[in-house]
Design an enzyme around this catalytic site. Structure first.
Site, PDB file in Angstrom:
ATOM      1  CE  LYS A  89      38.529  12.846   8.823  1.00  8.59           C
ATOM      2  NZ  LYS A  89      38.555  13.517   7.491  1.00  8.59           N
ATOM      3  CD  GLU A 111      44.341  18.405   7.296  1.00 13.71           C
ATOM      4  OE1 GLU A 111      45.533  18.206   7.033  1.00 13.71           O
ATOM      5  OE2 GLU A 111      43.437  17.595   7.006  1.00 13.71           O
ATOM      6  CB  SER A 377      32.141   8.688   8.956  1.00 17.09           C
ATOM      7  OG  SER A 377      31.429   9.720   9.600  1.00 17.09           O
TER       8      SER A 377
END
Lengths: 393, 261
Positions: A89, A111, A377
């Site tokens: 991210k 968010e 990830s």
């Protein structure tokens, strides 16, 4: 590139910007400027420097020997779990915070579902010295307590989304409403390849560093700059978009997207959007989404708070409908099992999201000598409670 | 009928138009026909009939809440059209559909617009259908039907865009009072009045109606000075939160009309 976005922000029939007029000015500003800003030498230099010195890139491409032996093939893990803050991210939030600064914005909103994007945003906001508000579903605040604490320590305000299903979809609604109410000073850092154009394309570009590194690392380690297959989990689909990006036009690379089956596709508790979804608009983008016959959005379910999103990014809807990507699903129990397996075979605790990608391995028929990359990830620290609970049950 | 009823209204009455927003299915499942009849009786000029949506992006807490209650009460599109058709037999004021684009897309645009015509809807307000996307993708379908299409402008909309929106709108232009979701309270400041004045001075082909945050008779009155009328939504929905909601609804309209005159 065959899979590029068009002028109005569509990938084939998917995408666009179905926004209330109140957001037009901010979205148009981004649409007009994002590529121009991202392509300046100055921006690239700052972005690459932060990815290197701050995030810790390039993330390793690790040959998972024991996992490979088990499946009698060659499996490499792209170690996004080793990034600062623990997932892919941050690649995107670094890019967007630089963009926000460039546009002169002083207040950041975001968010978050599992809290990974919230933490990554709170981190870069601290780094840039900007005020930060993160919207998070009330339900997710409960089940992702460690990440909530991290965001607060980083100085962000975590606001609970109490409407609807009280998860990621509702947190996204709240963030969009916040932006409507603060049109001048605020920049919205979306965490996935979702939302109105230009977000899907912009986020995919920031995440494309994953596939760019993969090419170089594969060339160095295997002598060929592409794999036979890439496997990634998709909720909104940002880690998958980043892992596929530089291989989209290379048909020799099979792209496998793994969706969260939850308790099973037909159980009524699932987040397998491409199977259960139909064309519709969610968060200002035309894509595949889970909805009833009246277009009311259906609450998804997955054990992974990062995958229980009722839509997918419009790029993925296009890749799936055009047959470029293949979709598999992994249910809760399969993902947890795959997470334990990686932990015991390789000493790596994966995030529950990434565990879904690993859970696809038993479902694939490998040919001898093939090279598969699994995009790992994120790391599983945040999911320990869930993992342990499953073991005890 | 369709646009005819809207045109007739705006031809005959050019100021102090009062529109009320209701959420279908709120506060109870069959409230909409009763409320529309009552509002027509009380001299409301046209109705914005909201079809509740699970994810209403442009709406603040009040309308979000009424929407989720309405959906729990069992409101759905087929019931919505049935109730509109039923009340259409008894009232002649214009009724506009308010809803989000996904509801239309999922039903199938053609089928949806047909249903609107059959039920006696006169126009549509779709807050998340942008003028660009409408123009490039959907204009041809909408033009087949005799339904007004109302686009929104906000304080951040440029003059050039206002002209485009005026071109594309049929019925009226929905002037969003401030940069906020629905139901934000507080008075109008100088910047609001500046914006209203600017709009009033523009040569537009469509009438203008101000909405969002019109919660007091005072604000309604001010809005009417700068536009052909105003829409009251959240404040009216709040007034329905009562056992005898028809009475409180009626009192609400009376109060607005009385103070505003």
């Amino acid at each position: 590139m065959k899979y590029e976005v068009d002028q109005l922000g569509f990938y084939g029939r998917y995408g666009g910007a179905f926004i209330p007029e109140l957001l037009h000015k901010n979205i148009a500003e981004l649409q007009e400027q994002y590529l121009q800003i991202m392509n300046t030498q100055d921006f690239k230099r700052q972005f690459n420097r932060l990815l290197c010195d701050y995030v810790g890139r390039p993330s390793p491409l690790y040959f998972a020997k024991r996992l490979s032996e088990k499946f009698q093939t060659k499996i490499y893990l792209k170690r996004e779990d080793l990034n600062h803050t623990g997932s892919h991210k941050i690649n995107n939030t670094i890019g967007q915070i630089l963009l926000a600064k460039h546009l002169g914005k002083t207040r950041i909103i975001a968010e978050t579902g599992a809290g990974q994007h919230g933490v990554a945003t709170a981190t870069v906001a601290a780094l840039a010295g900007l005020e930060c508000v993160v919207y998070m579903g009330e339900k997710d605040i409960e089940r992702q307590a460690p990440n909530v604490a991290r965001m607060k320590m980083l100085g962000a305000t975590v606001k609970p989304a109490t409407s609807g299903s009280k998860t990621l979809k509702d947190a996204t609604n709240e963030a969009i409403r916040d932006w409507i109410n603060h049109p001048d000073d605020t920049y919205y850092i979306i965490g996935s390849v979702v939302g109105p154009h230009p977000y899907p394309d912009m986020v995919a570009r920031f995440q494309s560093v994953i596939s760019e590194e993969m090419m170089q690392q594969l060339a160095a380690q295997t002598g060929r700059d592409y794999p036979d297959r890439i496997i990634a989990c998709i909720g909104g689909g940002s880690n998958a978009a980043g892992a596929y990006y530089h291989f989209l036009d290379n048909d020799k690379v099979e792209l496998v997207s793994v969706e969260a089956g939850g308790l099973g596709i037909d159980s009524g508790h699932s987040a397998a959007t491409s199977v259960l979804g139909t064309d519709g608009v969610i968060h200002a983008s035309l894509t595949k989404l889970m909805q009833d016959k009246d277009g009311q959005i259906i609450e998804p379910y997955s054990i992974s708070a990062g995958l229980d999103y009722p839509g997918i990014g419009p790029l993925h809807a296009h890749l799936i409908s055009s047959g470029r990507t293949k979709v598999l699903t992994a249910n809760d129990d399969e993902a947890v099992k795959a997470g334990y397996e990686l932990t015991r075979l390789e000493g790596i605790i994966p995030a529950l999201e990434s565990a879904h990608a690993l859970a696809a391995l038993p479902k694939i028929k490998f040919k001898p000598g093939e090279i598969t990359v699994v995009n790992l990830s994120g790391r599983g620290d945040k999911d320990l409670a869930t993992y342990l609970k499953y073991l005890n049950d | 009928m369709g646009t005819q009823r809207l045109q007739q209204l705006f031809r005959n009455k050019k100021e102090n138009l009062l529109s009320i927003y209701i959420t279908a299915g709120y506060p109870e499942k069959d409230a909409m026909p009763k409320l529309i009849k009552l509002l027509a009786d009380k001299g409301v000029d046209f109705i914005e009939a909201g079809m509740p949506y699970s994810d209403p992006l442009a709406d603040g807490p009040t309308i979000q809440h009424s929407s989720s209650v309405a959906l729990k009460n069992g409101m759905n599109l087929s019931l919505y059209f049935k109730q509109i058709a039923q009340v259409r037999l008894e009232v002649n004021l214009p009724i506009l559909f308010m809803g989000y684009f996904n509801q239309i897309l999922k039903t199938d645009i053609d089928k949806f617009l047909q249903q609107c015509e059959i039920a006696g809807i006169d126009g549509l307000i779709i807050p998340d259908l942008s003028p660009e996307i409408y123009q490039n993708r959907y204009q041809d379908i909408f033009k087949k039907y005799d339904l007004g299409l109302v686009f929104l402008i906000s304080p951040t909309t440029s003059n050039k865009r206002i002209q485009l929106i005026d071109e594309l709108s049929s019925g009226f232009i929905y002037v969003v009072s401030s940069s906020a979701t629905t139901g934000k309270t507080g008075g109008f400041g100088q910047e609001h009045l500046q914006y209203f004045k600017k709009i009033k001075a523009m040569p537009l082909k469509n009438p203008t109606i101000i909405g969002f945050g019109i919660d007091l008779a005072d604000k309604y009155k001010t809005a009417c000075r700068y536009a052909n009328g105003a829409i009251i939504g959240s404040a009216f929905i709040k007034a329905l939160n009562h056992e005898n909601y028809l009475k409180t609804a009626s009192d609400f309209v009376k109060r607005i009309k009385k103070t505003a005159l």
